[in-house]
Scaffold this motif. Sequence first.
Motif, short mmCIF file in Angstrom:
data_model
loop_
_atom_site.label_atom_id
_atom_site.label_comp_id
_atom_site.label_asym_id
_atom_site.label_seq_id
_atom_site.Cartn_x
_atom_site.Cartn_y
_atom_site.Cartn_z
N ALA A 166 0.83 -1.21 0.00
CA ALA A 166 0.00 0.00 0.00
C ALA A 166 0.86 1.26 0.00
CB ALA A 166 -0.93 0.00 1.21
N ASP A 167 1.99 1.22 0.71
CA ASP A 167 2.92 2.35 0.70
C ASP A 167 3.50 2.57 -0.70
OD1 ASP A 167 2.66 2.83 3.46
OD2 ASP A 167 4.23 1.36 3.93
N VAL A 168 3.76 1.48 -1.41
CA VAL A 168 4.27 1.59 -2.78
C VAL A 168 3.26 2.33 -3.65
CG1 VAL A 168 5.01 0.32 -4.82
CG2 VAL A 168 5.65 -0.51 -2.56
N ARG A 169 2.00 1.97 -3.54
CA ARG A 169 0.97 2.64 -4.33
C ARG A 169 0.91 4.13 -4.01
NH1 ARG A 169 -2.36 -0.79 -7.09
NH2 ARG A 169 -2.48 -2.96 -6.35
N ARG A 170 0.98 4.45 -2.72
CA ARG A 170 0.90 5.86 -2.33
C ARG A 170 2.10 6.64 -2.85
NH1 ARG A 170 -1.78 3.70 2.36
NH2 ARG A 170 0.23 3.19 3.34
N ALA A 171 3.27 6.00 -2.84
CA ALA A 171 4.50 6.70 -3.23
C ALA A 171 4.65 6.83 -4.74
CB ALA A 171 5.72 5.99 -2.65
N LEU A 172 4.25 5.80 -5.49
CA LEU A 172 4.58 5.74 -6.91
C LEU A 172 3.37 5.66 -7.83
CD1 LEU A 172 7.63 3.28 -6.72
CD2 LEU A 172 7.66 5.78 -6.84
N GLY A 173 2.18 5.53 -7.29
CA GLY A 173 1.00 5.52 -8.13
C GLY A 173 0.25 4.21 -8.10
N ASP A 174 -0.98 4.27 -8.61
CA ASP A 174 -1.90 3.14 -8.49
C ASP A 174 -1.80 2.14 -9.62
OD1 ASP A 174 -3.65 2.27 -6.57
OD2 ASP A 174 -5.43 3.02 -7.59
N GLU A 175 -0.97 2.41 -10.64
CA GLU A 175 -0.88 1.53 -11.80
C GLU A 175 0.05 0.35 -11.52
OE1 GLU A 175 -0.02 4.78 -11.93
OE2 GLU A 175 -1.98 5.56 -12.54
N LEU A 176 -0.29 -0.40 -10.50
CA LEU A 176 0.58 -1.46 -10.00
C LEU A 176 -0.10 -2.81 -10.24
CD1 LEU A 176 3.23 -1.99 -8.38
CD2 LEU A 176 1.85 -1.89 -6.31
N GLU A 177 0.58 -3.70 -10.95
CA GLU A 177 0.04 -5.03 -11.22
C GLU A 177 0.68 -6.04 -10.27
OE1 GLU A 177 -0.48 -8.13 -14.98
OE2 GLU A 177 0.15 -6.06 -15.31
N VAL A 178 -0.14 -6.87 -9.65
CA VAL A 178 0.32 -7.83 -8.65
C VAL A 178 0.03 -9.24 -9.12
CG1 VAL A 178 0.19 -8.55 -6.23
CG2 VAL A 178 -0.21 -6.14 -6.85
N LEU A 197 5.75 -13.62 -4.86
CA LEU A 197 4.68 -12.64 -4.99
C LEU A 197 5.32 -11.30 -5.37
CD1 LEU A 197 1.70 -11.90 -4.71
CD2 LEU A 197 2.10 -11.54 -2.27
N GLU A 198 4.99 -10.81 -6.55
CA GLU A 198 5.64 -9.63 -7.09
C GLU A 198 4.61 -8.63 -7.61
OE1 GLU A 198 9.72 -11.89 -8.56
OE2 GLU A 198 8.33 -11.10 -10.06
N ALA A 199 5.01 -7.37 -7.62
CA ALA A 199 4.17 -6.31 -8.18
C ALA A 199 5.06 -5.43 -9.03
CB ALA A 199 3.50 -5.51 -7.07
N TYR A 200 4.52 -4.90 -10.12
CA TYR A 200 5.39 -4.11 -10.99
C TYR A 200 4.64 -2.98 -11.68
CZ TYR A 200 3.65 -6.61 -15.14
OH TYR A 200 2.86 -7.13 -16.13
N TYR A 201 5.43 -1.96 -12.00
CA TYR A 201 4.99 -0.86 -12.85
C TYR A 201 5.64 -1.05 -14.22
CZ TYR A 201 3.54 1.65 -8.61
OH TYR A 201 2.94 2.02 -7.43
N ASN A 202 4.86 -1.01 -15.26
CA ASN A 202 5.42 -1.09 -16.59
C ASN A 202 6.19 0.18 -16.93
OD1 ASN A 202 5.70 -2.63 -19.07
ND2 ASN A 202 4.47 -1.01 -20.00
N GLN A 203 5.76 1.31 -16.36
CA GLN A 203 6.48 2.57 -16.53
C GLN A 203 6.17 3.46 -15.33
OE1 GLN A 203 6.50 4.73 -20.39
NE2 GLN A 203 5.58 6.40 -19.24
N VAL A 204 7.21 3.99 -14.70
CA VAL A 204 7.02 4.86 -13.54
C VAL A 204 8.10 5.94 -13.57
CG1 VAL A 204 8.43 3.41 -11.99
CG2 VAL A 204 6.67 4.90 -11.04
#
Length: 224
Positions: A61-73, A85-92
């Motif tokens: 949740a901290d990652v989303r707040r810091a870098l944005g909601d376009e996070l795929e898990v 278990l991984e989550a990634y941004y295609n572009q940030v």
Amino acid sequence: MKFALSIVLLILALIALPFLMPGAGKQQGVDPESNLPWQIELDGRGGSKVFGLQPGVSTLADVRRALGDELEVAIVAAPQEVGALEAYYNQVPLGFVLAKLIVTVDASPEAISAMRERAVKAEYMESSTRKIRLHADDRAAVEQMPIRAIAVIPTVNLDEPTVVQRFGPPGERLPVSDKRVHLLYPDKGLDVIVDGDGKELLQYVAPRDFALLRAPLAAVAPAR
């Protein structure tokens, strides 16, 4: 799945975009001089902060707040392995840098196995590696789990002098081949993989957890 391998499996599924090019990552509302990959803060107690996140402490949740909601898990798994278990941004945007970013969530093998049983969809990435989508209930639960590591994927080639200029001399230089080398920074919790034939990779953990990056390299034979 071993930590380093799980990161590589996801990288194979991603496509290149501009990285360390001045001005490439400038976006409205983004400070081009903050959250840059070489801006690592150390707390003197074995912890660190990069991109506004603390490996081993910050949650998804901290990652989303810091870098944005376009996070795929998703769970990324090779055959015969539980997976990671991984989550990634295609572009940030990371300051003036545009990059792909992957975080590894600190979930136990038992928790990941249970999530796999409830998963709603799986798809193949490269070869027989699978990306497994989580059930909605699990997607909500993992938001409160801490992240173990952060990986940044450059999308233009970096050479070793550029890395040293930005991060300083490495604590250890571990060649894998004539064109591939690990530049290890234990005090920063960082491994920079410079690859003359492929994409570079920057991996961050808390310095106290540097063994997560170094241990998989124990059997690597130095280049002759």
